[in-house]
Motif scaffolding. Structure first.
Motif, PDB file in Angstrom:
ATOM      1  N   CYS A  33      -2.481 -13.902  -6.597  1.00  0.00           N
ATOM      2  CA  CYS A  33      -1.666 -15.220  -5.682  1.00  0.00           C
ATOM      3  C   CYS A  33      -2.551 -15.442  -4.960  1.00  0.00           C
ATOM      4  O   CYS A  33      -2.762 -14.285  -4.134  1.00  0.00           O
ATOM      5  N   PRO A  34      -3.293 -15.860  -4.234  1.00  0.00           N
ATOM      6  CA  PRO A  34      -3.929 -16.760  -2.925  1.00  0.00           C
ATOM      7  C   PRO A  34      -3.022 -16.594  -1.843  1.00  0.00           C
ATOM      8  O   PRO A  34      -4.294 -15.961  -0.955  1.00  0.00           O
ATOM      9  N   ALA A  35      -2.036 -16.092  -1.761  1.00  0.00           N
ATOM     10  CA  ALA A  35      -0.844 -16.335  -0.745  1.00  0.00           C
ATOM     11  C   ALA A  35      -0.992 -14.604  -0.185  1.00  0.00           C
ATOM     12  O   ALA A  35      -1.588 -14.206   0.965  1.00  0.00           O
ATOM     13  N   ASP A  41       4.348 -14.781 -11.163  1.00  0.00           N
ATOM     14  CA  ASP A  41       4.308 -15.436 -12.693  1.00  0.00           C
ATOM     15  C   ASP A  41       4.110 -16.557 -13.446  1.00  0.00           C
ATOM     16  O   ASP A  41       3.801 -16.846 -14.267  1.00  0.00           O
ATOM     17  N   ASP A  42       3.901 -17.411 -12.485  1.00  0.00           N
ATOM     18  CA  ASP A  42       4.308 -18.609 -12.239  1.00  0.00           C
ATOM     19  C   ASP A  42       3.812 -19.621 -11.813  1.00  0.00           C
ATOM     20  O   ASP A  42       3.763 -18.936 -10.645  1.00  0.00           O
ATOM     21  N   SER A  56      16.073 -21.700 -11.817  1.00  0.00           N
ATOM     22  CA  SER A  56      17.273 -20.680 -12.828  1.00  0.00           C
ATOM     23  C   SER A  56      17.093 -18.901 -12.906  1.00  0.00           C
ATOM     24  O   SER A  56      18.134 -18.619 -13.297  1.00  0.00           O
ATOM     25  N   GLN A  57      16.856 -18.941 -11.516  1.00  0.00           N
ATOM     26  CA  GLN A  57      16.696 -17.175 -11.573  1.00  0.00           C
ATOM     27  C   GLN A  57      16.242 -17.015  -9.882  1.00  0.00           C
ATOM     28  O   GLN A  57      15.347 -18.182  -9.250  1.00  0.00           O
ATOM     29  N   GLN A  58      15.965 -15.999  -9.415  1.00  0.00           N
ATOM     30  CA  GLN A  58      16.314 -16.286  -8.235  1.00  0.00           C
ATOM     31  C   GLN A  58      14.763 -15.445  -8.119  1.00  0.00           C
ATOM     32  O   GLN A  58      14.257 -14.592  -8.674  1.00  0.00           O
ATOM     33  N   LEU A  59      13.715 -15.957  -7.548  1.00  0.00           N
ATOM     34  CA  LEU A  59      12.410 -15.838  -7.100  1.00  0.00           C
ATOM     35  C   LEU A  59      11.459 -15.819  -5.634  1.00  0.00           C
ATOM     36  O   LEU A  59      12.816 -16.451  -4.607  1.00  0.00           O
ATOM     37  N   ASP A  60      10.743 -15.739  -5.454  1.00  0.00           N
ATOM     38  CA  ASP A  60      10.132 -14.875  -4.218  1.00  0.00           C
ATOM     39  C   ASP A  60       9.034 -16.326  -4.686  1.00  0.00           C
ATOM     40  O   ASP A  60       8.243 -15.843  -5.679  1.00  0.00           O
ATOM     41  N   LEU A  61       8.661 -16.906  -3.692  1.00  0.00           N
ATOM     42  CA  LEU A  61       7.602 -17.731  -3.929  1.00  0.00           C
ATOM     43  C   LEU A  61       6.088 -18.279  -2.466  1.00  0.00           C
ATOM     44  O   LEU A  61       6.715 -17.086  -1.673  1.00  0.00           O
ATOM     45  N   CYS A  62       5.661 -18.660  -2.599  1.00  0.00           N
ATOM     46  CA  CYS A  62       4.242 -18.138  -2.219  1.00  0.00           C
ATOM     47  C   CYS A  62       4.195 -20.378  -2.669  1.00  0.00           C
ATOM     48  O   CYS A  62       3.947 -20.308  -3.318  1.00  0.00           O
ATOM     49  N   VAL A  63       3.263 -20.544  -1.610  1.00  0.00           N
ATOM     50  CA  VAL A  63       3.374 -21.613  -1.319  1.00  0.00           C
ATOM     51  C   VAL A  63       1.381 -22.387  -0.599  1.00  0.00           C
ATOM     52  O   VAL A  63       1.331 -21.690   0.075  1.00  0.00           O
ATOM     53  N   ILE A  72       3.040 -24.225  -5.786  1.00  0.00           N
ATOM     54  CA  ILE A  72       4.039 -23.419  -5.732  1.00  0.00           C
ATOM     55  C   ILE A  72       3.818 -22.110  -6.578  1.00  0.00           C
ATOM     56  O   ILE A  72       3.831 -22.145  -7.740  1.00  0.00           O
ATOM     57  N   PHE A  73       3.661 -20.769  -6.368  1.00  0.00           N
ATOM     58  CA  PHE A  73       3.686 -19.433  -6.649  1.00  0.00           C
ATOM     59  C   PHE A  73       4.296 -18.716  -7.340  1.00  0.00           C
ATOM     60  O   PHE A  73       5.597 -18.017  -5.898  1.00  0.00           O
TER      61      PHE A  73
END
Length: 77
Positions: A33-35, A41-42, A56-63, A72-73
């Motif tokens: 992830c560049p952040a 994952d996606d 549909s699931q709990q995720l950590d996000l980098c933007v 969004i990563f």
């Protein structure tokens, strides 16, 4: 975070879905992830402004942004 080269990044990923609002890719080759420098994952590219995402699931996000689009990563917990 440096500017994201979306074309270069997408070339390393597997396209999973594309519609009018988003384009999503799966990270099948362990790209960092560049952040946060962790494997993500996606990658979701928001093509419309605004765009709604139904998770549909709990995720950590980098933007970030690339070429004027939100990117969004996702990191599965």
């Amino acid at each position: 975070m440096d500017d994201i080269d979306l074309d270069e990044l997408a070339a390393s990923l597997t396209l999973r879905e594309e519609n009018q609002a988003i384009k999503s890719y799966q990270n099948t080759v362990a790209v960092s992830c560049p952040a946060c420098d962790l494997q993500f994952d996606d990658l979701v590219v928001c093509k419309e402004n605004p765009t709604s995402l139904n998770l549909s699931q709990q995720l950590d996000l980098c933007v970030g942004s690339a070429d004027g689009q939100a990117v969004i990563f996702t990191h599965k917990k």
